[in-house]
Design an enzyme around this catalytic site. Structure first.
Site, PDB file in Angstrom:
ATOM      1  CD  GLU A 108      45.494  43.288  18.647  1.00 35.90           C
ATOM      2  OE1 GLU A 108      44.930  43.643  17.601  1.00 35.90           O
ATOM      3  OE2 GLU A 108      45.417  43.935  19.717  1.00 35.90           O
ATOM      4  NE  ARG A 143      45.687  46.449  11.896  1.00 36.52           N
ATOM      5  CZ  ARG A 143      46.033  47.490  12.626  1.00 36.52           C
ATOM      6  NH1 ARG A 143      47.046  48.259  12.247  1.00 36.52           N
ATOM      7  NH2 ARG A 143      45.394  47.763  13.736  1.00 36.52           N
ATOM      8  CE  LYS A 199      41.564  47.601  18.884  1.00 35.36           C
ATOM      9  NZ  LYS A 199      42.147  46.713  17.860  1.00 35.36           N
TER      10      LYS A 199
END
Length: 194
Positions: A32, A36, A119
């Protein structure tokens, strides 16, 4: 999904392909790469060139992000929370999405949208494996991917919870690619039976 899902925050998109290759050399096949930083989108594009590596996009917050990461080659999407608009856009591309939850109410909303895997973020701050055991009790068909506070020391504790089959974290990520491969290999060996 592989039992180990590394979370990568890139400073420089040029790191993506070598890092992906190092993870793959350690036996990790899914990664992943988050949005960010400004390098995230290009990092997804570059990591997608590594044969055998399944690249996902993390920190996906908006439908526009979905458009961007799919165009960059993301094969799955991970969100820190639950957004029906993001889910709808991902489904329009037929790209798997893993929404984030932290509470029973959010989990109910995810189940209502048809999810049986979510998640859990931030897992460590929410209470770790014990919290997952408690939260999973009224949701017996749901699987959890804990993220946030998971590391080599807690990996086994999370995977011992029947509702967990994949853990997510950044403990394998380093600037030293040999170390990345070694940490990835150790994580894979820790979760591989016998």
């Amino acid at each position: 999904m592989n039992p180990i899902l590394p979370v990568v925050v890139l400073d420089d998109a040029a790191q993506a392909a070598p890092l992906g290759a190092a993870l793959l050399a350690g036996g990790v096949t899914d990664v992943e790469i988050t949005l960010r930083t400004a390098a995230g989108l290009e990092g997804i594009r570059r990591a997608s060139t590594v044969g055998g590596l399944r690249v996902g996009a993390g920190s996906v917050l908006t439908p526009e992000h979905v458009d961007q990461v799919v165009a960059a080659g993301a094969q799955f999407i991970v969100c820190p929370g639950l957004s029906a608009a993001v889910v709808e856009r991902a489904r329009s591309y037929d790209v798997p999405v893993l929404p984030g939850v932290a509470t029973a109410s959010e989990l109910m909303a995810a189940v209502a949208l048809g999810f049986d895997e979510v998640k859990l973020f931030p897992a460590g701050l929410l209470g770790g494996p014990g919290y997952i055991r408690a939260l999973s009790a009224p949701f017996p068909g749901v699987r959890f991917v804990p993220s946030g506070g998971v590391d080599a020391a807690t990996l086994g504790d999370y995977l011992a919870v029947p509702a967990v089959r994949t853990v997510s974290g950044s403990w394998m990520i380093s600037r030293d690619l040999d170390e990345v491969t070694a940490l990835a290999k150790a994580a894979v060996e820790a979760v591989t039976p016998g």
